[in-house]
Scaffold this active site. Structure first.
Site, PDB file in Angstrom:
ATOM      1  N   GLY A  72       0.832  -1.196   0.000  1.00  0.00           N
ATOM      2  CA  GLY A  72       0.000   0.000   0.000  1.00  0.00           C
ATOM      3  C   GLY A  72       0.861   1.239   0.000  1.00  0.00           C
ATOM      4  O   GLY A  72       1.486   1.561  -1.001  1.00  0.00           O
ATOM      5  N   ARG A  73       0.905   1.922   1.137  1.00  0.00           N
ATOM      6  CA  ARG A  73       1.644   3.183   1.283  1.00  0.00           C
ATOM      7  C   ARG A  73       1.201   4.193   0.218  1.00  0.00           C
ATOM      8  O   ARG A  73       2.022   4.720  -0.537  1.00  0.00           O
ATOM      9  CB  ARG A  73       3.156   2.983   1.128  1.00  0.00           C
ATOM     10  CG  ARG A  73       3.836   2.254   2.266  1.00  0.00           C
ATOM     11  CD  ARG A  73       5.342   2.297   1.978  1.00  0.00           C
ATOM     12  NE  ARG A  73       6.123   1.422   2.807  1.00  0.00           N
ATOM     13  CZ  ARG A  73       6.622   1.749   3.992  1.00  0.00           C
ATOM     14  NH1 ARG A  73       6.372   2.936   4.512  1.00  0.00           N
ATOM     15  NH2 ARG A  73       7.349   0.890   4.657  1.00  0.00           N
ATOM     16  N   HIS A  74      -0.097   4.394   0.131  1.00  0.00           N
ATOM     17  CA  HIS A  74      -0.625   5.399  -0.786  1.00  0.00           C
ATOM     18  C   HIS A  74      -2.036   5.782  -0.342  1.00  0.00           C
ATOM     19  O   HIS A  74      -2.621   5.138   0.532  1.00  0.00           O
ATOM     20  CB  HIS A  74      -0.627   4.876  -2.232  1.00  0.00           C
ATOM     21  CG  HIS A  74      -1.506   3.678  -2.448  1.00  0.00           C
ATOM     22  ND1 HIS A  74      -1.028   2.396  -2.590  1.00  0.00           N
ATOM     23  CD2 HIS A  74      -2.864   3.562  -2.527  1.00  0.00           C
ATOM     24  CE1 HIS A  74      -2.030   1.558  -2.756  1.00  0.00           C
ATOM     25  NE2 HIS A  74      -3.155   2.235  -2.711  1.00  0.00           N
ATOM     26  N   ALA A  75      -2.533   6.839  -0.967  1.00  0.00           N
ATOM     27  CA  ALA A  75      -3.945   7.216  -0.805  1.00  0.00           C
ATOM     28  C   ALA A  75      -4.526   7.302  -2.210  1.00  0.00           C
ATOM     29  O   ALA A  75      -3.797   7.302  -3.201  1.00  0.00           O
ATOM     30  CB  ALA A  75      -4.054   8.564  -0.098  1.00  0.00           C
ATOM     31  N   ARG A  78      -3.242   4.444   3.362  1.00  0.00           N
ATOM     32  CA  ARG A  78      -3.320   3.084   3.893  1.00  0.00           C
ATOM     33  C   ARG A  78      -2.012   2.329   3.690  1.00  0.00           C
ATOM     34  O   ARG A  78      -1.314   2.520   2.681  1.00  0.00           O
ATOM     35  CB  ARG A  78      -4.484   2.302   3.284  1.00  0.00           C
ATOM     36  CG  ARG A  78      -4.291   1.586   1.961  1.00  0.00           C
ATOM     37  CD  ARG A  78      -4.241   2.523   0.777  1.00  0.00           C
ATOM     38  NE  ARG A  78      -5.282   3.524   0.750  1.00  0.00           N
ATOM     39  CZ  ARG A  78      -6.495   3.326   0.234  1.00  0.00           C
ATOM     40  NH1 ARG A  78      -6.796   2.178  -0.319  1.00  0.00           N
ATOM     41  NH2 ARG A  78      -7.372   4.316   0.218  1.00  0.00           N
TER      42      ARG A  78
END
Ligand code: TYD
Length: 141
Positions: free
Chosen positions: A49-52, A97
């Protein structure tokens, strides 16, 4: 749950043959599912993830095993444990997230309201904070 994230619980149809969960657009979830993907065979020390997303909405359900999802709406953050096939989280737009702590047998199912588009991603946390702040200020007007 922090705002921007809702817990979802699905009905289980069970009998002596086992269990079944059905998810229908417009009945069990309030968007039309345009895409489904699932994540599996992920190492315990991996963070995904590590993104919006700018507009995208999705539901995550751990249909096997367990994992954690860190969710952050720009002012609040929480780590949610997903470990049941009949429970998941609805993640609205503009929520950062990260998925972590995957069990060996984890299968993370994701139901999405739109097709895959890299244009909808924000990969930089500081940029996400600025966009989320601007959105909040606009809503407050
Ligand atoms: P990635 O975005 O890194 O997954 P996550 O954010 O969940 O850790 O996706 C891994 C690869 O899969 C990347 O090459 C893009 C591709 N992909 C698709 O082709 N379609 C999709 O719907 C998704 C989510 C990823």
């Amino acid at each position: 749950m922090i705002s921007g994230v809702d817990e979802v619980v699905f009905s289980v149809h069970g009998d002596d043959r086992g269990k079944l969960i059905a998810i229908e657009s417009g009945k069990d979830i309030d968007f039309d599912i345009r895409r489904v993907y699932y994540i599996y065979d992920t190492g315990a020390d991996v963070i995904r993830g590590r993104h919006a997303h700018i507009d995208l909405r999705q539901i995550m359900i751990c249909v096997s095993g367990s994992c954690e999802v860190l969710v952050d709406n720009g002012t609040q953050r929480e780590t949610v444990l997903l470990n049941a096939p009949d429970r998941g989280i609805f993640i609205h737009a503009l929520v950062w997230r990260e998925m972590l702590s995957f069990s060996r047998d984890c299968v993370l199912l994701v139901l999405v309201d739109r097709l895959y588009s890299r244009e909808d991603y924000i990969f930089d946390y500081n940029e996400f904070r600025s966009v989320a702040d601007a959105e909040r200020n606009e809503e407050a007007l």
